[in-house]
Design a protein around this motif. Structure first.
Motif, PDB file in Angstrom:
ATOM      1  N   UNK A 176      11.200  17.340 -26.985  1.00  0.00           N
ATOM      2  CA  UNK A 176      11.279  16.591 -28.227  1.00  0.00           C
ATOM      3  C   UNK A 176      10.306  15.414 -28.157  1.00  0.00           C
ATOM      4  N   UNK A 177       9.614  15.170 -29.242  1.00  0.00           N
ATOM      5  CA  UNK A 177       8.757  13.986 -29.337  1.00  0.00           C
ATOM      6  C   UNK A 177       9.609  12.867 -29.924  1.00  0.00           C
ATOM      7  N   UNK A 178       9.646  11.756 -29.200  1.00  0.00           N
ATOM      8  CA  UNK A 178      10.425  10.590 -29.617  1.00  0.00           C
ATOM      9  C   UNK A 178       9.455   9.437 -29.825  1.00  0.00           C
ATOM     10  N   UNK A 179       9.492   8.829 -30.998  1.00  0.00           N
ATOM     11  CA  UNK A 179       8.582   7.736 -31.314  1.00  0.00           C
ATOM     12  C   UNK A 179       9.187   6.384 -30.998  1.00  0.00           C
ATOM     13  N   UNK A 180       8.310   5.443 -30.682  1.00  0.00           N
ATOM     14  CA  UNK A 180       8.730   4.055 -30.517  1.00  0.00           C
ATOM     15  C   UNK A 180       7.745   3.178 -31.282  1.00  0.00           C
ATOM     16  N   UNK A 181       8.286   2.319 -32.148  1.00  0.00           N
ATOM     17  CA  UNK A 181       7.467   1.405 -32.950  1.00  0.00           C
ATOM     18  C   UNK A 181       7.959  -0.015 -32.704  1.00  0.00           C
ATOM     19  N   UNK A 182       7.038  -0.974 -32.758  1.00  0.00           N
ATOM     20  CA  UNK A 182       7.419  -2.368 -32.560  1.00  0.00           C
ATOM     21  C   UNK A 182       6.500  -3.275 -33.345  1.00  0.00           C
ATOM     22  N   UNK A 183       7.090  -4.278 -33.976  1.00  0.00           N
ATOM     23  CA  UNK A 183       6.337  -5.380 -34.574  1.00  0.00           C
ATOM     24  C   UNK A 183       6.902  -6.663 -33.994  1.00  0.00           C
ATOM     25  N   UNK A 184       6.120  -7.734 -34.052  1.00  0.00           N
ATOM     26  CA  UNK A 184       6.524  -8.987 -33.408  1.00  0.00           C
ATOM     27  C   UNK A 184       7.444  -9.845 -34.254  1.00  0.00           C
ATOM     28  N   UNK A 185       7.364  -9.721 -35.582  1.00  0.00           N
ATOM     29  CA  UNK A 185       8.167 -10.600 -36.442  1.00  0.00           C
ATOM     30  C   UNK A 185       8.853  -9.798 -37.533  1.00  0.00           C
ATOM     31  N   UNK A 186       9.867 -10.411 -38.128  1.00  0.00           N
ATOM     32  CA  UNK A 186      10.599  -9.765 -39.223  1.00  0.00           C
ATOM     33  C   UNK A 186       9.731  -9.580 -40.469  1.00  0.00           C
ATOM     34  N   UNK A 198      11.281  16.701 -20.186  1.00  0.00           N
ATOM     35  CA  UNK A 198      10.417  17.395 -21.139  1.00  0.00           C
ATOM     36  C   UNK A 198      10.137  16.632 -22.422  1.00  0.00           C
ATOM     37  N   UNK A 199      10.872  15.550 -22.677  1.00  0.00           N
ATOM     38  CA  UNK A 199      10.614  14.743 -23.877  1.00  0.00           C
ATOM     39  C   UNK A 199       9.259  14.056 -23.748  1.00  0.00           C
ATOM     40  N   UNK A 202      11.624  12.297 -16.407  1.00  0.00           N
ATOM     41  CA  UNK A 202      11.084  13.639 -16.641  1.00  0.00           C
ATOM     42  C   UNK A 202      10.339  13.776 -17.954  1.00  0.00           C
ATOM     43  N   UNK A 203      10.016  12.655 -18.568  1.00  0.00           N
ATOM     44  CA  UNK A 203       9.350  12.667 -19.868  1.00  0.00           C
ATOM     45  C   UNK A 203       7.889  12.253 -19.721  1.00  0.00           C
ATOM     46  N   UNK A 204       7.123  12.468 -20.759  1.00  0.00           N
ATOM     47  CA  UNK A 204       5.727  12.065 -20.793  1.00  0.00           C
ATOM     48  C   UNK A 204       5.518  10.935 -21.783  1.00  0.00           C
ATOM     49  N   UNK A 205       4.307  10.410 -21.801  1.00  0.00           N
ATOM     50  CA  UNK A 205       3.953   9.302 -22.695  1.00  0.00           C
ATOM     51  C   UNK A 205       2.683   9.668 -23.437  1.00  0.00           C
ATOM     52  N   UNK A 206       2.668   9.398 -24.734  1.00  0.00           N
ATOM     53  CA  UNK A 206       1.496   9.680 -25.553  1.00  0.00           C
ATOM     54  C   UNK A 206       1.212   8.479 -26.456  1.00  0.00           C
ATOM     55  N   UNK A 207      -0.050   8.030 -26.432  1.00  0.00           N
ATOM     56  CA  UNK A 207      -0.491   6.963 -27.329  1.00  0.00           C
ATOM     57  C   UNK A 207      -1.471   7.576 -28.309  1.00  0.00           C
ATOM     58  N   UNK A 208      -1.160   7.504 -29.588  1.00  0.00           N
ATOM     59  CA  UNK A 208      -1.964   8.184 -30.606  1.00  0.00           C
ATOM     60  C   UNK A 208      -3.358   7.587 -30.759  1.00  0.00           C
ATOM     61  N   UNK A 209      -3.456   6.271 -30.852  1.00  0.00           N
ATOM     62  CA  UNK A 209      -4.757   5.630 -31.115  1.00  0.00           C
ATOM     63  C   UNK A 209      -5.728   5.828 -29.962  1.00  0.00           C
ATOM     64  N   UNK A 210      -5.230   5.743 -28.735  1.00  0.00           N
ATOM     65  CA  UNK A 210      -6.110   5.865 -27.572  1.00  0.00           C
ATOM     66  C   UNK A 210      -6.212   7.297 -27.072  1.00  0.00           C
ATOM     67  N   UNK A 211      -5.499   8.232 -27.730  1.00  0.00           N
ATOM     68  CA  UNK A 211      -5.507   9.647 -27.360  1.00  0.00           C
ATOM     69  C   UNK A 211      -5.168   9.817 -25.871  1.00  0.00           C
ATOM     70  N   UNK A 212      -4.092   9.162 -25.451  1.00  0.00           N
ATOM     71  CA  UNK A 212      -3.627   9.246 -24.067  1.00  0.00           C
ATOM     72  C   UNK A 212      -2.387  10.127 -24.035  1.00  0.00           C
TER      73      UNK A 212
END
Length: 179
Positions: free
Chosen positions: A1-11, A55-56, A84-94
Motif C-alpha cells: 500500500x502507498x501511504x502518503x504523508x503531508x506537512x505544513x508548518x502553520x495553520x 511492503x508499504x 519493512x516499508x520503503x520511502x518515495x519522494x515525488x519531487x526528487x524522484x527518490x
C-alpha cells in the motif's frame, strides 16, 4: 500500500496541493500534520509509522516535508525501512526500494543538509559584519540607560517593589530585574 504523508508548518498554510499530488501518485491513505518540520513530535507522522506494514511505501511530495535535518530524515527513513516499508519522494524522484534510489536519497539528503548549514553560516557572517559596522540586530531595549538608572534608584532609595516599578514603566517584571 502507498501511504502518503503531508506537512505544513502553520495553520494558515494549505495541505491541498500535497494531498492532491499524493493521491495522484496512488496513495490510498494520507496522514498530515500542521507543525514545523524541525519538531520531532508530530502526532500523525507517529501514527503513520506505527501502522506501517511490510511492503508499504511512504510517499511525500518533497523530502523536506518529512524532516528538516539530515539526522531526523535518516532516522525516520530508517524507521520506515525497519518496518519493512520503503520511502518515495515525488519531487526528487527518490525511491528507497531500489539500491540506486537509496544512493540518490543519501546524496540528496547530504546536499540539503550542506545547504542548510551554508545558509546558517552566511547568516552568521552577515550578522557579524553588521556588528563590526556598529549595527546591532534585535529589538530595541525596553528601557533606556536613564530609565534603568531610575529603576535602580526607585528600588534602592524608595524601596519600591519590582511589580510596582514594572507597572510604572509599563514593562515586564523580568525587564526590571535585568535592569
Amino acid at each position: 500500500m502507498i501511504i502518503g504523508y503531508a506537512r505544513v508548518s502553520t495553520d494558515e498554510q494549505s495541505l491541498d496541493s500535497q494531498t492532491d499530488a499524493l493521491s495522484e501518485a496512488g496513495a490510498e491513505k494520507v496522514f498530515s500534520d500542521r507543525v514545523s518540520g524541525s519538531k520531532r513530535a508530530r502526532p500523525e507522522l507517529d501514527r503513520m509509522l506505527e501502522q506501517l506494514r511490510d511492503g508499504d511505501i511512504v510517499a511525500v511530495t518533497k523530502y523536506d516535508r518529512l524532516a528538516r535535518s539530515l539526522k531526523d530524515l535518516l532516522e525516520i527513513v530508517e524507521t520506515i525501512r525497519g518496518r519493512g516499508a520503503g520511502f518515495r519522494s515525488l519531487a526528487e524522484d527518490i525511491d528507497t526500494t531500489t539500491p540506486a534510489g537509496r544512493l540518490v536519497f543519501h546524496v540528496f539528503a547530504s546536499i540539503a543538509q550542506f545547504e542548510r548549514e551554508r545558509i546558517s553560516e552566511r547568516t552568521k557572517e552577515g550578522l557579524a559584519s553588521a556588528r563590526r559596522r556598529g549595527r546591532i540586530g534585535g529589538r530595541p531595549p525596553a528601557l533606556s540607560v536613564a530609565q534603568k538608572d531610575e529603576v535602580r534608584r526607585m528600588r534602592d532609595e524608595e524601596h519600591r517593589g519590582i511589580p510596582e516599578i514594572a507597572r510604572l514603566f509599563k514593562v515586564s517584571e523580568r525587564t526590571v530585574r535585568r535592569a
